[in-house]
Design an enzyme around this catalytic site. Structure first.
Site, PDB file in Angstrom:
ATOM      1  N   HIS A 210      22.459 -17.405 -57.567  1.00  0.00           N
ATOM      2  CA  HIS A 210      23.209 -18.431 -56.822  1.00  0.00           C
ATOM      3  C   HIS A 210      24.501 -17.819 -56.322  1.00  0.00           C
ATOM      4  O   HIS A 210      25.214 -17.153 -57.059  1.00  0.00           O
ATOM      5  CB  HIS A 210      23.529 -19.634 -57.712  1.00  0.00           C
ATOM      6  CG  HIS A 210      24.347 -20.654 -56.990  1.00  0.00           C
ATOM      7  ND1 HIS A 210      23.784 -21.563 -56.113  1.00  0.00           N
ATOM      8  CD2 HIS A 210      25.683 -20.873 -56.952  1.00  0.00           C
ATOM      9  CE1 HIS A 210      24.738 -22.308 -55.586  1.00  0.00           C
ATOM     10  NE2 HIS A 210      25.900 -21.915 -56.083  1.00  0.00           N
TER      11      HIS A 210
ATOM     12  N   ASP B  60      22.955 -35.594 -58.388  1.00  0.00           N
ATOM     13  CA  ASP B  60      23.877 -34.669 -57.713  1.00  0.00           C
ATOM     14  C   ASP B  60      23.962 -34.978 -56.225  1.00  0.00           C
ATOM     15  O   ASP B  60      25.043 -34.939 -55.635  1.00  0.00           O
ATOM     16  CB  ASP B  60      23.426 -33.211 -57.909  1.00  0.00           C
ATOM     17  CG  ASP B  60      24.251 -32.271 -57.033  1.00  0.00           C
ATOM     18  OD1 ASP B  60      25.461 -32.190 -57.257  1.00  0.00           O
ATOM     19  OD2 ASP B  60      23.683 -31.668 -56.091  1.00  0.00           O
TER      20      ASP B  60
ATOM     21  N   ARG C 283      31.729 -37.178 -53.435  1.00  0.00           N
ATOM     22  CA  ARG C 283      32.831 -36.208 -53.620  1.00  0.00           C
ATOM     23  C   ARG C 283      33.323 -35.704 -52.278  1.00  0.00           C
ATOM     24  O   ARG C 283      34.523 -35.516 -52.071  1.00  0.00           O
ATOM     25  CB  ARG C 283      32.350 -35.023 -54.470  1.00  0.00           C
ATOM     26  CG  ARG C 283      32.231 -35.367 -55.950  1.00  0.00           C
ATOM     27  CD  ARG C 283      31.498 -34.266 -56.688  1.00  0.00           C
ATOM     28  NE  ARG C 283      32.163 -32.986 -56.615  1.00  0.00           N
ATOM     29  CZ  ARG C 283      31.541 -31.803 -56.650  1.00  0.00           C
ATOM     30  NH1 ARG C 283      30.228 -31.745 -56.763  1.00  0.00           N
ATOM     31  NH2 ARG C 283      32.221 -30.689 -56.571  1.00  0.00           N
TER      32      ARG C 283
ATOM     33  N   SER D 190      27.281 -29.709 -60.670  1.00  0.00           N
ATOM     34  CA  SER D 190      26.500 -29.854 -59.443  1.00  0.00           C
ATOM     35  C   SER D 190      25.565 -28.652 -59.249  1.00  0.00           C
ATOM     36  O   SER D 190      24.361 -28.807 -59.022  1.00  0.00           O
ATOM     37  CB  SER D 190      27.472 -29.997 -58.263  1.00  0.00           C
ATOM     38  OG  SER D 190      26.807 -29.872 -57.050  1.00  0.00           O
TER      39      SER D 190
ATOM     40  N   LYS E 135      21.081 -28.342 -60.377  1.00  0.00           N
ATOM     41  CA  LYS E 135      20.007 -27.957 -59.438  1.00  0.00           C
ATOM     42  C   LYS E 135      19.306 -26.682 -59.903  1.00  0.00           C
ATOM     43  O   LYS E 135      18.092 -26.556 -59.831  1.00  0.00           O
ATOM     44  CB  LYS E 135      20.587 -27.757 -58.038  1.00  0.00           C
ATOM     45  CG  LYS E 135      20.927 -29.073 -57.368  1.00  0.00           C
ATOM     46  CD  LYS E 135      21.686 -28.898 -56.067  1.00  0.00           C
ATOM     47  CE  LYS E 135      23.087 -28.508 -56.313  1.00  0.00           C
ATOM     48  NZ  LYS E 135      24.041 -28.742 -55.242  1.00  0.00           N
TER      49      LYS E 135
HETATM   50  N1  URA Z   1      27.811 -26.224 -54.107  1.00  0.00           N
HETATM   51  C1  URA Z   1      27.201 -27.197 -54.835  1.00  0.00           C
HETATM   52  O1  URA Z   1      25.977 -27.244 -54.918  1.00  0.00           O
HETATM   53  N2  URA Z   1      27.955 -28.110 -55.437  1.00  0.00           N
HETATM   54  C2  URA Z   1      29.309 -28.101 -55.394  1.00  0.00           C
HETATM   55  O2  URA Z   1      29.934 -28.951 -55.996  1.00  0.00           O
HETATM   56  C3  URA Z   1      29.943 -27.093 -54.640  1.00  0.00           C
HETATM   57  C4  URA Z   1      29.162 -26.163 -54.004  1.00  0.00           C
END
Ligand code: URA
Length: 436
Positions: free
Chosen positions: A82, A161, A168, A183, A187
């Site tokens: 990621h 999320d 947000r 967040s 995922k």
């Molecule tokens: N990427 C995400 O998936 N979530 C966040 O809160 C910030 C960047």
């Protein structure tokens, strides 16, 4: 238990129990708590923070708000990467085929462009026909067949999320390390992975400008991944200049193809090989990250990495003929050069502005409804430390929008700083932080 009491506790800097976090997240996801109350909760959390236990509880609730994919019937370890995002960050396109060719499963659920940064899904969709909206059955079958798959977040993955992130976004509560951690990790943990490599960017083109903040985010992500029993390594990498030379969706595919075919784009290769090496190490096909890097180079040189990219593209419906001959892609209406107006050494770049210039040309979305022009973008030639003569080619821009050309050229010219004294090249890998 009620939402007002939980908001009050967070407002007064008290730690919340797992049960309280579960209550507020679950009920918001079921739409039993209204946006105005959840916004207050988010802002209280943004201002007063969440400790490690609370962050793990947030992550868990968001993760189990949807499906956690079970890949246990597929033999071998499953490792993903990621990145927190940047300008010209195309490493996923290069490392997924390398790592899959090394015999490790790479299940990737990626995102779209966010703000001034590009997204892996948009880049892949620039390959005509490439489908990133596979269902979970197709996702599993693709991993079984070719060892790698790259898709977008589905309805089933961490729906909490999805809801919370949208709120947000409009309540100024994005830049919170615990909220970002929950967040991202909700995922990633849903993908069915055994391990994760993190690329946390730092610098003018990153969301975290200061290395100290990037390290804090990396440690928070590592803590949460470890709490869920995942193997994890984080890299803090430089984002003070575009990664590689190409910025924009199809342009980034072109540069990825070149690297997969053996071209040495130094800065891009340095970051990509380190991340791939770490994935191969976590996937237990190498005894160290260094050995993983050595194997990655061998896989590129043997042609296996490019072949794997073709295989992934074919399986997901993309036109492989375009990758075999990238010149066959349709062309932008306008291609223009940007030249240096001074001489000296490139001392710094406002990389955020380069990202914005690319959006202006059509490579990203300025509003949610905007359609991306996949061909649009910038080839940015110099690196920090490059010696520049007046009249040297700095950048080449690609767009269908004649009215943005002059303005974009100005943005690019004003984003580079040239000094008379020589300047050192940038170190791309700032720090490596290993999980337990
Ligand atoms: N990427 C995400 O998936 N979530 C966040 O809160 C910030 C960047």
């Amino acid at each position: 238990m009620n939402a007002v009491e939980i908001i009050r506790k967070k407002r007064d800097k008290e730690a919340l129990s797992d049960i309280e976090i579960d209550f507020i997240i679950q009920n918001y996801t079921k739409r039993k708590i209204p946006d105005y109350q959840f916004s207050s909760f988010l802002m209280a959390g943004f201002l007063n923070g969440f400790n490690e236990t609370e962050t793990a509880a947030l992550t868990k609730c968001m993760l189990y708000s949807g499906t956690v994919i079970d890949l246990s019937d597929i033999p071998g370890l499953k490792i993903d990467k990621h990145s927190t995002g940047g300008v010209g960050d195309k490493t996923s396109l290069i490392l997924a085929p390398i790592v899959a060719a090394a015999g490790i499963n790479v299940p990737m659920i990626s995102g779209r462009g966010l703000g001034h940064t590009g997204g892996t899904l948009d880049k892949l969709e620039s390959i005509t026909g490439f489908r990133t909206n596979l269902n979970l059955n197709e996702y599993k079958n693709a991993i079984k067949k070719c060892g790698a798959v790259l898709i977008g977040q589905t309805e089933e993955i961490a729906p909490a999320d999805k809801l919370i992130y949208s709120l947000r976004d409009v309540t100024a509560t994005v830049e919170s390390i615990p909220l970002i951690t929950a967040s991202i990790m909700s995922k990633k943990l849903a993908e069915g992975i055994d391990g994760l490599v993190l690329d946390v960017k730092t610098g003018s083109g990153a969301f975290m400008k200061e290395q100290e903040d990037s390290e804090k985010l990396a440690r928070s992500l590592i803590g949460t991944a470890s709490a869920f029993g995942k193997k994890v390594i984080a890299f803090i990498t430089d984002m003070n200049q575009p990664l590689g030379t190409h910025i924009g969706n199809w342009l980034e595919v072109v540069e990825s193809v070149k690297v997969l075919q053996g071209e040495k784009v130094e800065t891009l290769l340095e970051v990509t090989l380190n991340l791939a090496g770490a994935m191969i190490f976590l996937g237990e096909k190498a005894g160290s990250v260094e050995e993983g890097i050595y194997l990655s180079e061998k896989i590129i040189n043997s042609g296996k990495a490019f072949d794997k990219f073709l295989e992934i593209t074919e399986l997901q419906g993309g036109e492989t003929s375009l990758l075999k001959n990238t010149d066959n892609y349709c062309k932008s209406n306008y291609e223009e050069n940007v030249f240096a107006d001074r001489e000296g050494y490139l001392s710094s770049i406002d990389n955020y502005k380069i990202g914005v210039a690319s959006l202006e040309l059509g490579a990203g979305r300025l509003t949610k409804e905007d359609k991306i022009d996949f061909k649009a973008g910038i080839i940015f030639y110099p690196e920090i430390g490059s010696k520049i003569k007046k009249g040297d080619l700095i950048a080449r821009i690609f767009t269908d929008k004649q009215n943005v050309i002059e303005q974009t050229k100005k943005i690019i010219t004003s984003s580079i700083y040239i000094s008379e004294e020589s300047v050192k090249k940038i170190k791309m890998i700032k720090t490596i932080i290993k999980g337990d």
